[in-house]
Design a protein around this motif. Structure first.
Motif, PDB file in Angstrom:
ATOM      1  N   TRP A  53      47.894  44.010  26.032  1.00 33.15           N
ATOM      2  CA  TRP A  53      46.950  43.461  25.219  1.00 33.15           C
ATOM      3  C   TRP A  53      48.043  42.697  24.791  1.00 33.15           C
ATOM      4  O   TRP A  53      47.638  41.198  24.766  1.00 33.15           O
ATOM      5  N   LEU A  54      49.172  42.648  24.319  1.00 36.60           N
ATOM      6  CA  LEU A  54      49.991  41.518  23.440  1.00 36.60           C
ATOM      7  C   LEU A  54      50.114  40.765  24.872  1.00 36.60           C
ATOM      8  O   LEU A  54      50.459  39.440  25.085  1.00 36.60           O
ATOM      9  N   ALA A  55      50.986  41.687  25.632  1.00 38.57           N
ATOM     10  CA  ALA A  55      51.614  40.917  26.904  1.00 38.57           C
ATOM     11  C   ALA A  55      50.860  40.225  27.571  1.00 38.57           C
ATOM     12  O   ALA A  55      51.098  38.623  27.790  1.00 38.57           O
ATOM     13  N   ILE A  56      49.577  40.865  27.941  1.00 34.99           N
ATOM     14  CA  ILE A  56      48.298  39.868  28.482  1.00 34.99           C
ATOM     15  C   ILE A  56      47.972  38.083  27.560  1.00 34.99           C
ATOM     16  O   ILE A  56      48.003  37.818  28.388  1.00 34.99           O
ATOM     17  N   ILE A  57      48.231  38.782  25.714  1.00 26.54           N
ATOM     18  CA  ILE A  57      47.374  37.601  25.257  1.00 26.54           C
ATOM     19  C   ILE A  57      48.603  36.390  25.666  1.00 26.54           C
ATOM     20  O   ILE A  57      48.414  34.955  25.788  1.00 26.54           O
ATOM     21  N   ILE A  58      50.358  37.101  25.287  1.00 28.68           N
ATOM     22  CA  ILE A  58      51.315  35.970  25.793  1.00 28.68           C
ATOM     23  C   ILE A  58      51.672  35.285  26.997  1.00 28.68           C
ATOM     24  O   ILE A  58      51.389  34.335  26.820  1.00 28.68           O
ATOM     25  N   THR A  59      51.284  35.856  28.300  1.00 28.44           N
ATOM     26  CA  THR A  59      51.333  35.640  29.433  1.00 28.44           C
ATOM     27  C   THR A  59      50.313  34.420  29.514  1.00 28.44           C
ATOM     28  O   THR A  59      50.767  33.376  30.135  1.00 28.44           O
ATOM     29  N   LEU A  60      48.714  34.623  29.354  1.00 27.62           N
ATOM     30  CA  LEU A  60      48.126  33.929  29.446  1.00 27.62           C
ATOM     31  C   LEU A  60      48.898  32.268  28.808  1.00 27.62           C
ATOM     32  O   LEU A  60      48.405  31.296  28.970  1.00 27.62           O
ATOM     33  N   GLY A  61      49.086  32.617  27.291  1.00 28.05           N
ATOM     34  CA  GLY A  61      49.682  31.379  27.182  1.00 28.05           C
ATOM     35  C   GLY A  61      50.804  30.354  27.323  1.00 28.05           C
ATOM     36  O   GLY A  61      50.773  29.177  27.645  1.00 28.05           O
ATOM     37  N   VAL A  62      51.589  31.023  27.959  1.00 28.93           N
ATOM     38  CA  VAL A  62      52.804  30.642  28.482  1.00 28.93           C
ATOM     39  C   VAL A  62      52.457  30.334  30.047  1.00 28.93           C
ATOM     40  O   VAL A  62      52.770  28.865  29.848  1.00 28.93           O
ATOM     41  N   LEU A  63      51.115  30.906  30.436  1.00 25.72           N
ATOM     42  CA  LEU A  63      51.042  30.555  31.913  1.00 25.72           C
ATOM     43  C   LEU A  63      49.907  28.640  31.856  1.00 25.72           C
ATOM     44  O   LEU A  63      50.212  28.334  32.551  1.00 25.72           O
ATOM     45  N   PHE A  64      49.836  28.240  30.217  1.00 23.28           N
ATOM     46  CA  PHE A  64      49.552  26.704  30.549  1.00 23.28           C
ATOM     47  C   PHE A  64      50.403  26.377  30.702  1.00 23.28           C
ATOM     48  O   PHE A  64      50.480  24.383  30.873  1.00 23.28           O
ATOM     49  N   TRP A  65      51.696  26.667  30.634  1.00 27.49           N
ATOM     50  CA  TRP A  65      52.681  25.643  30.957  1.00 27.49           C
ATOM     51  C   TRP A  65      52.804  25.191  32.600  1.00 27.49           C
ATOM     52  O   TRP A  65      53.148  23.740  32.681  1.00 27.49           O
ATOM     53  N   PRO A  66      52.655  26.135  33.164  1.00 27.16           N
ATOM     54  CA  PRO A  66      53.096  25.447  35.060  1.00 27.16           C
ATOM     55  C   PRO A  66      51.638  24.946  35.028  1.00 27.16           C
ATOM     56  O   PRO A  66      51.315  23.623  35.601  1.00 27.16           O
ATOM     57  N   LEU A  67      50.669  25.159  35.025  1.00 22.81           N
ATOM     58  CA  LEU A  67      49.351  25.195  34.738  1.00 22.81           C
ATOM     59  C   LEU A  67      49.286  23.487  34.818  1.00 22.81           C
ATOM     60  O   LEU A  67      48.717  22.530  34.849  1.00 22.81           O
ATOM     61  N   SER A  68      49.872  23.216  33.106  1.00 23.16           N
ATOM     62  CA  SER A  68      49.797  22.049  32.776  1.00 23.16           C
ATOM     63  C   SER A  68      50.757  20.880  33.886  1.00 23.16           C
ATOM     64  O   SER A  68      50.837  19.707  34.133  1.00 23.16           O
ATOM     65  N   LEU A  69      52.013  21.969  34.432  1.00 21.26           N
ATOM     66  CA  LEU A  69      52.759  20.660  35.560  1.00 21.26           C
ATOM     67  C   LEU A  69      52.125  20.154  36.695  1.00 21.26           C
ATOM     68  O   LEU A  69      51.712  19.575  37.254  1.00 21.26           O
ATOM     69  N   LEU A  70      51.390  21.505  37.209  1.00 19.50           N
ATOM     70  CA  LEU A  70      50.823  21.226  38.503  1.00 19.50           C
ATOM     71  C   LEU A  70      49.025  20.133  38.594  1.00 19.50           C
ATOM     72  O   LEU A  70      49.488  19.659  39.303  1.00 19.50           O
ATOM     73  N   TYR A  71      49.148  20.462  36.942  1.00 22.26           N
ATOM     74  CA  TYR A  71      48.029  19.317  37.080  1.00 22.26           C
ATOM     75  C   TYR A  71      48.821  17.956  36.645  1.00 22.26           C
ATOM     76  O   TYR A  71      47.574  17.427  37.570  1.00 22.26           O
ATOM     77  N   LYS A  72      49.739  18.144  36.674  1.00 23.45           N
ATOM     78  CA  LYS A  72      50.152  16.744  36.611  1.00 23.45           C
ATOM     79  C   LYS A  72      50.731  16.196  37.826  1.00 23.45           C
ATOM     80  O   LYS A  72      50.645  14.608  37.973  1.00 23.45           O
ATOM     81  N   LEU A  73      50.944  16.843  38.439  1.00 23.30           N
ATOM     82  CA  LEU A  73      51.756  17.004  39.873  1.00 23.30           C
ATOM     83  C   LEU A  73      50.973  16.681  41.517  1.00 23.30           C
ATOM     84  O   LEU A  73      50.227  15.414  41.883  1.00 23.30           O
ATOM     85  N   LEU A  74      49.454  17.238  40.455  1.00 26.00           N
ATOM     86  CA  LEU A  74      47.368  17.379  41.345  1.00 26.00           C
ATOM     87  C   LEU A  74      47.791  15.585  40.815  1.00 26.00           C
ATOM     88  O   LEU A  74      46.984  14.737  42.114  1.00 26.00           O
ATOM     89  N   ASN A  75      47.932  14.869  39.761  1.00 22.58           N
ATOM     90  CA  ASN A  75      47.096  13.900  39.260  1.00 22.58           C
ATOM     91  C   ASN A  75      48.450  12.635  40.124  1.00 22.58           C
ATOM     92  O   ASN A  75      47.599  12.003  40.547  1.00 22.58           O
ATOM     93  N   LYS A  76      49.495  13.439  39.603  1.00 21.65           N
ATOM     94  CA  LYS A  76      50.494  12.003  40.441  1.00 21.65           C
ATOM     95  C   LYS A  76      49.955  12.091  41.675  1.00 21.65           C
ATOM     96  O   LYS A  76      50.641  10.518  42.475  1.00 21.65           O
ATOM     97  N   ARG A  77      49.622  12.542  42.143  1.00 25.35           N
ATOM     98  CA  ARG A  77      49.596  12.431  43.832  1.00 25.35           C
ATOM     99  C   ARG A  77      48.081  12.248  44.690  1.00 25.35           C
ATOM    100  O   ARG A  77      48.182  11.055  45.815  1.00 25.35           O
ATOM    101  N   GLY A  78      47.563  12.319  43.794  1.00 24.36           N
ATOM    102  CA  GLY A  78      46.276  11.578  43.569  1.00 24.36           C
ATOM    103  C   GLY A  78      45.526  10.000  42.753  1.00 24.36           C
ATOM    104  O   GLY A  78      44.945   9.347  43.716  1.00 24.36           O
ATOM    105  N   ASP A  79      47.189   9.516  42.335  1.00 24.95           N
ATOM    106  CA  ASP A  79      47.083   9.027  42.242  1.00 24.95           C
ATOM    107  C   ASP A  79      48.251   7.286  43.229  1.00 24.95           C
ATOM    108  O   ASP A  79      48.634   8.099  43.671  1.00 24.95           O
ATOM    109  N   ARG A  80      47.055   6.797  43.631  1.00 22.82           N
ATOM    110  CA  ARG A  80      47.238   5.744  44.446  1.00 22.82           C
ATOM    111  C   ARG A  80      47.979   4.262  43.997  1.00 22.82           C
ATOM    112  O   ARG A  80      48.226   3.225  45.007  1.00 22.82           O
ATOM    113  N   SER A  81      48.433   4.352  42.672  1.00 20.88           N
ATOM    114  CA  SER A  81      48.869   3.005  42.517  1.00 20.88           C
ATOM    115  C   SER A  81      50.046   2.894  42.176  1.00 20.88           C
ATOM    116  O   SER A  81      50.624   3.567  42.969  1.00 20.88           O
TER     117      SER A  81
END
Lengths: 113, 143
Positions: free
Chosen positions: B115-143
């Motif tokens: 349980w502890l490992a799953i909870i910590i992993t889910l927390g850490v997972l937000f790091w690459p997820l936030s970067l993926l979000y930024k990358l997708l946003n940048k790709r969609g940015d037309r300016s």
């Protein structure tokens, strides 16, 4: 009717990248393909095309290798990189948006006439 | 092909900002066209060279296309590359952290379900997820 190069200028990179994405091509092949597909309605100045190809290669959007052409001398073929795929994708989205905006104005004008 | 060499050398002299590598590649492109015209349209070498030079355009066209938007494209491509590298780094780091936490959970806590490992992993997972979000946003940015 021929298309002014000013109108299409912002999308020339997309045209070049789309042709390279279809298959690896050499520079003059790209110029010929554009002429053929547009049935002569748009001819890209070769100076512009060659400069753009060089520029895209410098940016890492495409890369090149020397390959054989049947019954001819060797050619420098260009191919897309993964960065090129991402770049083309953004250019395509840009195009769809521009197309939708222009359609709103020009197609509405036609309907009202 | 001396005429092509002379033509390109003159063009680059007028252009003044390009390097030898660019000039050599441009010569190569023009040689390819000459070869195609000779083979596919049965032109003599002299005629093929003349037509290649005629259809090329002028120095102004070449210069304009070389410099136009070059900086903007370069910046955009650089940013996308940067985001992709960030995402790759975050993905690998997350995988390593997750593996370590799972091992620690199973070995030191001796729990039957990590349980502890799953909870910590889910927390850490937000790091690459936030970067993926930024990358997708940048790709969609037309300016």
């Amino acid at each position: 009717m021929t298309i002014s190069s000013d109108i299409i200028r912002g999308h020339l990179e997309s045209v070049i990248l789309t042709l390279i994405k279809e298959k690896d091509r050499y520079a003059y092949e790209i110029a010929s393909e554009i002429k053929t597909r547009t049935e002569g309605t748009f001819t890209m100045k070769e100076a512009t095309l060659y400069a753009m190809v060089q520029r895209l290669e410098k940016k890492g959007v495409i890369e090149s290798y020397i390959g054989d052409k049947s019954h001819g001398k060797k050619r420098r073929y260009y191919y897309m990189t993964s960065l090129g795929d991402a770049y083309l994708e953004t250019k395509q989205q840009e195009w769809y948006q521009l197309k939708a905006i222009m359609a709103r104005f020009l197609e509405d004008t036609n309907e009202s006439n | 092909m001396k005429a092509i060499d002379k033509f390109v050398d003159r063009l680059f002299k007028a252009h003044g900002t390009q390097n030898k590598d660019d000039a050599d590649k441009l010569k190569e492109m023009l040689y390819e066209k000459v070869d195609d015209l000779m083979r596919e349209e049965s032109l003599s070498e002299e005629d093929a060279i003349e037509r290649t030079i005629q259809e090329f355009g002028d120095e102004a066209d070449y210069s304009a296309a070389s410099l136009e938007k070059a900086r903007r494209v370069h910046e955009r491509v650089k940013t996308l590359k940067h985001y992709q590298n960030d995402l790759l780094f975050a993905g690998i780091a997350t995988a390593i952290i997750a593996a370590m936490v799972f091992i620690a959970n199973l070995v030191f806590l001796e729990a039957w379900f990590p349980w502890l490992a799953i909870i910590i992993t889910l927390g850490v997972l937000f790091w690459p997820l936030s970067l993926l979000y930024k990358l997708l946003n940048k790709r969609g940015d037309r300016s």
